[in-house]
Write a protein that holds these residues in place. Structure first.
Motif, PDB file in Angstrom:
ATOM      1  N   GLU A 174       0.979  -1.252   0.049  1.00  0.00           N
ATOM      2  CA  GLU A 174       0.155   0.122  -0.063  1.00  0.00           C
ATOM      3  C   GLU A 174       0.762   1.176  -0.139  1.00  0.00           C
ATOM      4  O   GLU A 174       0.346   2.400  -0.228  1.00  0.00           O
ATOM      5  CB  GLU A 174      -0.955   0.160   1.192  1.00  0.00           C
ATOM      6  N   LEU A 175       2.079   0.990   0.337  1.00  0.00           N
ATOM      7  CA  LEU A 175       2.929   2.188   0.428  1.00  0.00           C
ATOM      8  C   LEU A 175       3.543   2.792  -0.648  1.00  0.00           C
ATOM      9  O   LEU A 175       3.859   1.892  -1.680  1.00  0.00           O
ATOM     10  CB  LEU A 175       3.935   2.175   1.408  1.00  0.00           C
ATOM     11  N   THR A 176       3.619   4.165  -0.948  1.00  0.00           N
ATOM     12  CA  THR A 176       4.351   4.629  -2.319  1.00  0.00           C
ATOM     13  C   THR A 176       5.624   5.109  -2.485  1.00  0.00           C
ATOM     14  O   THR A 176       6.146   5.747  -3.467  1.00  0.00           O
ATOM     15  CB  THR A 176       3.358   5.331  -3.154  1.00  0.00           C
ATOM     16  N   LEU A 177       6.287   5.207  -1.222  1.00  0.00           N
ATOM     17  CA  LEU A 177       7.565   5.752  -1.180  1.00  0.00           C
ATOM     18  C   LEU A 177       8.703   4.705  -0.346  1.00  0.00           C
ATOM     19  O   LEU A 177       8.390   3.968   0.552  1.00  0.00           O
ATOM     20  CB  LEU A 177       7.805   6.852  -0.155  1.00  0.00           C
ATOM     21  N   SER A 178       9.789   4.489  -0.912  1.00  0.00           N
ATOM     22  CA  SER A 178      10.768   3.662  -0.526  1.00  0.00           C
ATOM     23  C   SER A 178      12.114   4.306  -0.298  1.00  0.00           C
ATOM     24  O   SER A 178      13.003   3.630   0.010  1.00  0.00           O
ATOM     25  CB  SER A 178      10.758   2.500  -1.586  1.00  0.00           C
ATOM     26  N   ARG A 179      12.138   5.568   0.104  1.00  0.00           N
ATOM     27  CA  ARG A 179      13.385   6.469   0.417  1.00  0.00           C
ATOM     28  C   ARG A 179      13.169   6.982   1.913  1.00  0.00           C
ATOM     29  O   ARG A 179      12.164   6.964   2.082  1.00  0.00           O
ATOM     30  CB  ARG A 179      13.703   7.422  -0.785  1.00  0.00           C
ATOM     31  N   PRO A 180      14.328   7.379   2.290  1.00  0.00           N
ATOM     32  CA  PRO A 180      14.340   7.762   3.755  1.00  0.00           C
ATOM     33  C   PRO A 180      13.582   9.166   3.854  1.00  0.00           C
ATOM     34  O   PRO A 180      13.751   9.908   2.896  1.00  0.00           O
ATOM     35  CB  PRO A 180      15.827   8.021   3.973  1.00  0.00           C
ATOM     36  N   VAL A 181      12.927   9.365   4.855  1.00  0.00           N
ATOM     37  CA  VAL A 181      12.234  10.675   5.192  1.00  0.00           C
ATOM     38  C   VAL A 181      12.490  11.009   6.695  1.00  0.00           C
ATOM     39  O   VAL A 181      12.941  10.133   7.375  1.00  0.00           O
ATOM     40  CB  VAL A 181      10.673  10.439   4.766  1.00  0.00           C
ATOM     41  N   THR A 182      12.134  12.266   6.747  1.00  0.00           N
ATOM     42  CA  THR A 182      12.275  12.846   8.274  1.00  0.00           C
ATOM     43  C   THR A 182      10.979  13.245   8.835  1.00  0.00           C
ATOM     44  O   THR A 182      11.022  13.171  10.087  1.00  0.00           O
ATOM     45  CB  THR A 182      13.212  14.228   8.253  1.00  0.00           C
TER      46      THR A 182
END
Length: 400
Positions: free
Chosen positions: A346-354
């Motif tokens: 279901e998730l659409t981001l696979s990069r690090p976030v803050t």
């Protein structure tokens, strides 16, 4: 056990979180009222007719009138170790029996003490063996967070005694000193959880937004019935008050309609922004509407981004009208009193976030938000574009 208190709020002009007390592990004297009352979640109360065999019942910590050398003191363990930025020493209802002066010390212990004070200790004082055990902590030499300071009596217009703290080291335990004796209703310690991330494996999934891991709420639209900071607390919510609940939006259509997915088509929404305890790649999400049975949101979505301290400060200054949000979790229909689990599908981001922003539509309540993932570094900006970190301005609720 004590009570959960982690908050993100404006306190003495600082935007910090409220610490969690776990338990009182020592008190020199608890004749009229036991020290564990200091940690109660609910506001102090006064019952004029309430007495015990030891004297007047008081909703706080009250020692006997001291007739021996020294002063009274207690030690409390923080449930979430971290940095402390301020205190509220509340003397509510202690009007002729409050402690005249107070000081607070902080310690960071590698291992928690092996002793505690069990049960209701009204009418009791520390024994010689307990005094000998606590002496091994050397708490009298702990750094001073608040110097000896005068307290106001517990009248409603002056009972909250606020103290700002400038101390940059991690704290696990507090020592509260009364000079020489008397009563204090509640102690609130404001700060931010701090975890030793060097001990976390890069292959280990952790809740990156949890208060125990340093997650902090730094903006929201509405917190009429419950603050969004509650969503990152420990365990599951104990009731509706232990979650985030907004007021009913006044721009709701008179007649509600849904789309093909059954999601309400309404013009408004509410949101809350969190800074993660550590940048990371989020792989699993939990949105828990526990206890919210007739007032849960119709749907939710989550956005994420990577912000430098300077960019975060600008977002706070503009009340989050600026930003570079990307969809992490597309809109999802929610159910009442239910744990909603979302995985990589279901998730659409696979990069690090803050940072993340939870959006609920149109309004309602969420008890817990969990963001499991793996700590990861954010790629550094080119040297030419770097700026000196800025002091962050105080945050407050913002309206959309």
């Amino acid at each position: 056990m004590g009570v959960l208190y982690i908050v993100y709020c404006v306190f003495l002009g600082l935007k910090k979180g409220l610490m969690l007390f776990f338990q009182v592990i020592f008190a020199s004297d608890e004749w009229f009222a036991p020290a564990f009352n200091l940690l109660k979640r609910e506001p102090p109360q006064f019952i004029a007719s309430a007495f015990t065999e030891f004297g007047k019942w008081m909703d706080g910590w009250e020692t006997r009138r001291k007739r021996t050398p020294g002063q009274d003191w207690c030690i409390m363990q923080l449930g979430v170790p971290g940095l402390i930025y301020g205190f509220d020493v509340d003397t509510s209802f202690f009007t002729g029996n409050h402690s005249p002066y107070v000081s607070i010390q902080g310690g960071c212990l590698d291992k928690p003490p092996t002793f505690t004070l069990e049960g209701d200790r009204t009418g009791m004082a520390a024994s010689d063996s307990q005094l000998a055990a606590v002496a091994k902590l050397g708490s009298e030499a702990w750094p001073e967070l608040v110097g000896v300071s005068q307290l106001n009596p517990g009248y409603s217009d002056c009972c909250h005694n606020y103290f700002k703290v400038n101390f940059t080291h991690r704290v696990t335990h507090l020592r509260l000193n009364m000079y020489p004796d008397g009563g204090i209703a509640r102690l609130r310690a404001y700060g931010v959880g701090q975890r030793d991330w060097s001990s976390v494996s890069p292959h280990q999934d952790v809740d990156l937004v949890a208060l125990a891991n340093g997650g902090v709420c730094i903006g929201y639209t509405n917190a009429h019935f419950g603050h969004p900071r509650n969503m990152i607390g420990l365990g599951r919510a104990v009731n509706m008050a232990d979650g985030w609940e907004t007021a009913r939006r006044l721009d709701r259509p008179k007649h509600l309609k849904v789309d093909q997915q059954g999601i309400l088509q309404v013009p408004g929404w509410e949101w809350a922004v969190f800074r993660l305890g550590h940048p990371g790649v989020i792989s699993r999400i939990e949105v828990d509407t526990n206890h919210f049975k007739g007032n849960f949101p119709d749907s939710c979505s989550i956005e994420a981004c990577s912000l430098t301290p300077e960019e975060e400060a600008e977002c706070i200054r503009t009340r989050w009208k600026s930003g570079k949000w990307e969809v992490l979790l597309p809109p999802q229909k929610l159910r009442p009193h239910h744990r909603h689990l979302y995985g990589e599908a279901e998730l659409t981001l696979s990069r690090p976030v803050t940072h993340v922003r939870l959006i609920i539509s149109p309004d309602g309540g969420v008890s817990r938000l969990r963001l499991w993932g793996r700590p990861a570094a954010i790629a550094a900006a080119p040297a030419a574009s770097r700026q000196k970190p800025a002091m962050l301005s105080p945050t407050s609720s913002v309206k959309n």
